[in-house]
Design an enzyme around this catalytic site. Structure first.
Site, PDB file in Angstrom:
ATOM      1  N   THR A   1      -0.390 -11.883  -1.638  1.00 60.79           N
ATOM      2  CA  THR A   1      -1.414 -12.654  -0.917  1.00 60.79           C
ATOM      3  C   THR A   1      -1.085 -12.536   0.567  1.00 60.79           C
ATOM      4  O   THR A   1       0.037 -12.812   0.975  1.00 60.79           O
ATOM      5  CB  THR A   1      -1.388 -14.136  -1.342  1.00 60.79           C
ATOM      6  OG1 THR A   1      -1.688 -14.209  -2.741  1.00 60.79           O
ATOM      7  CG2 THR A   1      -2.432 -14.940  -0.584  1.00 60.79           C
ATOM      8  N   HIS A   2      -2.067 -12.097   1.346  1.00 58.04           N
ATOM      9  CA  HIS A   2      -1.828 -11.908   2.787  1.00 58.04           C
ATOM     10  C   HIS A   2      -2.157 -13.172   3.563  1.00 58.04           C
ATOM     11  O   HIS A   2      -3.020 -13.958   3.179  1.00 58.04           O
ATOM     12  CB  HIS A   2      -2.650 -10.736   3.322  1.00 58.04           C
ATOM     13  CG  HIS A   2      -2.132  -9.399   2.898  1.00 58.04           C
ATOM     14  ND1 HIS A   2      -2.482  -8.813   1.703  1.00 58.04           N
ATOM     15  CD2 HIS A   2      -1.264  -8.539   3.504  1.00 58.04           C
ATOM     16  CE1 HIS A   2      -1.857  -7.651   1.596  1.00 58.04           C
ATOM     17  NE2 HIS A   2      -1.114  -7.463   2.673  1.00 58.04           N
TER      18      HIS A   2
ATOM     19  N   SER B   1       0.837  -1.213   0.000  1.00 60.88           N
ATOM     20  CA  SER B   1       0.000   0.000   0.000  1.00 60.88           C
ATOM     21  C   SER B   1       0.859   1.245   0.000  1.00 60.88           C
ATOM     22  O   SER B   1       1.728   1.409   0.854  1.00 60.88           O
ATOM     23  CB  SER B   1      -0.882   0.066   1.252  1.00 60.88           C
ATOM     24  OG  SER B   1      -1.530  -1.145   1.455  1.00 60.88           O
TER      25      SER B   1
ATOM     26  N   HIS C   1      -4.655  -3.009  -3.765  1.00 58.54           N
ATOM     27  CA  HIS C   1      -3.667  -4.048  -4.048  1.00 58.54           C
ATOM     28  C   HIS C   1      -3.863  -4.475  -5.513  1.00 58.54           C
ATOM     29  O   HIS C   1      -4.908  -4.987  -5.872  1.00 58.54           O
ATOM     30  CB  HIS C   1      -3.863  -5.258  -3.131  1.00 58.54           C
ATOM     31  CG  HIS C   1      -3.624  -4.967  -1.679  1.00 58.54           C
ATOM     32  ND1 HIS C   1      -2.786  -5.719  -0.889  1.00 58.54           N
ATOM     33  CD2 HIS C   1      -4.086  -3.988  -0.887  1.00 58.54           C
ATOM     34  CE1 HIS C   1      -2.769  -5.214   0.324  1.00 58.54           C
ATOM     35  NE2 HIS C   1      -3.553  -4.181   0.357  1.00 58.54           N
TER      36      HIS C   1
ATOM     37  N   GLU D   1      -4.442  -3.967  15.717  1.00 54.64           N
ATOM     38  CA  GLU D   1      -4.166  -4.329  17.101  1.00 54.64           C
ATOM     39  C   GLU D   1      -5.045  -3.549  18.068  1.00 54.64           C
ATOM     40  O   GLU D   1      -5.512  -2.449  17.767  1.00 54.64           O
ATOM     41  CB  GLU D   1      -2.696  -4.026  17.461  1.00 54.64           C
ATOM     42  CG  GLU D   1      -1.685  -4.814  16.690  1.00 54.64           C
ATOM     43  CD  GLU D   1      -1.623  -4.418  15.221  1.00 54.64           C
ATOM     44  OE1 GLU D   1      -1.764  -3.222  14.904  1.00 54.64           O
ATOM     45  OE2 GLU D   1      -1.436  -5.332  14.381  1.00 54.64           O
TER      46      GLU D   1
ATOM     47  N   SER E   1       2.217  -8.411   6.813  1.00 54.24           N
ATOM     48  CA  SER E   1       2.665  -9.085   5.593  1.00 54.24           C
ATOM     49  C   SER E   1       4.109  -9.579   5.551  1.00 54.24           C
ATOM     50  O   SER E   1       4.356 -10.715   5.138  1.00 54.24           O
ATOM     51  CB  SER E   1       2.467  -8.149   4.387  1.00 54.24           C
ATOM     52  OG  SER E   1       3.276  -7.006   4.543  1.00 54.24           O
TER      53      SER E   1
HETATM   54  I1  8IG Z   1      -1.428   0.185   6.492  1.00 48.04           I
HETATM   55  O1  8IG Z   1      -1.662  -0.281  12.404  1.00 48.04           O
HETATM   56  C1  8IG Z   1      -1.400  -0.748   8.228  1.00 48.04           C
HETATM   57  N1  8IG Z   1      -1.221  -2.057   8.291  1.00 48.04           N
HETATM   58  N2  8IG Z   1      -1.009  -4.816  12.017  1.00 48.04           N
HETATM   59  N3  8IG Z   1      -1.338  -2.514  12.229  1.00 48.04           N
HETATM   60  C2  8IG Z   1      -1.153  -3.631  11.455  1.00 48.04           C
HETATM   61  N4  8IG Z   1      -1.103  -3.576  10.125  1.00 48.04           N
HETATM   62  C3  8IG Z   1      -1.238  -2.368   9.565  1.00 48.04           C
HETATM   63  C4  8IG Z   1      -1.430  -1.195  10.286  1.00 48.04           C
HETATM   64  C5  8IG Z   1      -1.483  -1.280  11.703  1.00 48.04           C
HETATM   65  N5  8IG Z   1      -1.533  -0.174   9.416  1.00 48.04           N
END
Ligand code: 8IG
Length: 277
Positions: free
Chosen positions: A98-99, A44, A76, A198, A217
């Site tokens: 791919t996540h 991103s 994506h 989180e 990722s």
């Molecule tokens: I863009 O604050 C993005 N990806 N885990 N935490 C987590 N992944 C993210 C965050 C975030 N911001």
């Protein structure tokens, strides 16, 4: 549109390295480029880098390449591009991540990295959008990844494959990046499973165990890249401060917006760094 053929990586008896070799052969056939020198995964906010990196030799939908999944998220892009830099390097640009949270299994998560290695790439550049724990960081700021903490409780390695992860995010490559932009800060990337962000308490946990960046990722991909013998450079775009560090709730729209605003600057940086590798 329904998928008309199943993904070979979903067959548990398939050898993931053979599937990656097949994918590399697809890429050679579809791009006309036999070998790539560097591979670059665009997360991103990093998408525009491909446009200024050099001359696009070929763009192919990831779905034409063995083992690749469809992208799950807006922002994506599901393409692979072969780019030739002014300096004459062949760069494979992977816009089809791919996540882990997509639940297709870790083999699919690291397939692009294994494919990159099978195309001949010796350097894997991994970029992402992520949350920042350091209060001195601001949204839109790119930082280098110096190390990681993998909190997914999973690994792309199968069986008793013991791989050394000392200097996983190559000091040599970080120094090259800092020779382009001496202001680049760095930090430890903490991978959570996601897709939820989180809680503030989890962010405090990450901070206390030594994390500076939170994301979903890159750690698993870096492990697979190291297993494949590649040297790794990691960049996070801090799109938001992590939950509880910033005072407002996190939103995907905010993440996309921060990425959009930072895109021209960080893409230019990334293009200069890749040419210097
Ligand atoms: I863009 O604050 C993005 N990806 N885990 N935490 C987590 N992944 C993210 C965050 C975030 N911001």
């Amino acid at each position: 549109m329904p998928e008309t053929h199943s993904n070979p990586l979903d067959d548990p008896t398939a050898n993931p390295f053979e599937v990656a070799a097949q994918a590399a052969a697809d890429i050679a056939r579809l791009t006309g480029v036999e070998n790539h020198d560097i591979a670059l995964t665009l997360g991103s906010g990093w998408g525009k880098a491909a446009d200024i990196l050099g001359e696009t030799v070929a763009t192919i939908p990831a779905t034409e390449v063995t083992g690749f999944s469809k992208p799950a998220l807006e922002g994506h892009v599901g393409t692979l591009r072969s780019i030739r830099t002014p300096g004459g390097k062949n760069v494979l640009v992977i816009g089809a991540r791919t996540h882990y949270y997509e639940d297709h299994g870790v083999r699919r998560v690291v397939h692009s990295v294994r494919t990159a290695a099978a195309t001949g790439a010796k350097i894997m550049v991994l970029t992402n959008g992520a949350g920042g724990i350091r209060e001195t960081w601001t949204p839109g700021q790119p930082v280098l990844i110096s190390d990681h903490i993998n909190l997914t409780a999973d690994s792309p390695l199968e069986g008793a494959t013991f791989v050394d992860l000392t200097d996983l995010y190559s000091k040599r490559l970080r120094d090259i990046a800092r020779s382009i932009d001496p202001m680049l800060d760095e930090g430890v990337y903490t991978q959570f499973r996601g897709p939820h962000y989180e809680t503030p308490a989890e962010v405090q946990m990450a901070k206390h165990i030594g994390g500076h960046i939170v994301g979903m990722s890159t750690a698993l991909e870096a492990i697979a890249a190291r297993e494949a013998g590649m040297e790794i450079l990691g960049f996070s775009l801090i799109t938001n401060l992590a939950a509880g560090i910033q005072q407002t709730p996190l939103s995907h729209a905010e993440v996309i917006e921060a990425g959009r605003e930072a895109e021209p600057v960080i893409s230019a940086l990334l293009a200069r760094v890749v040419e210097a590798l």
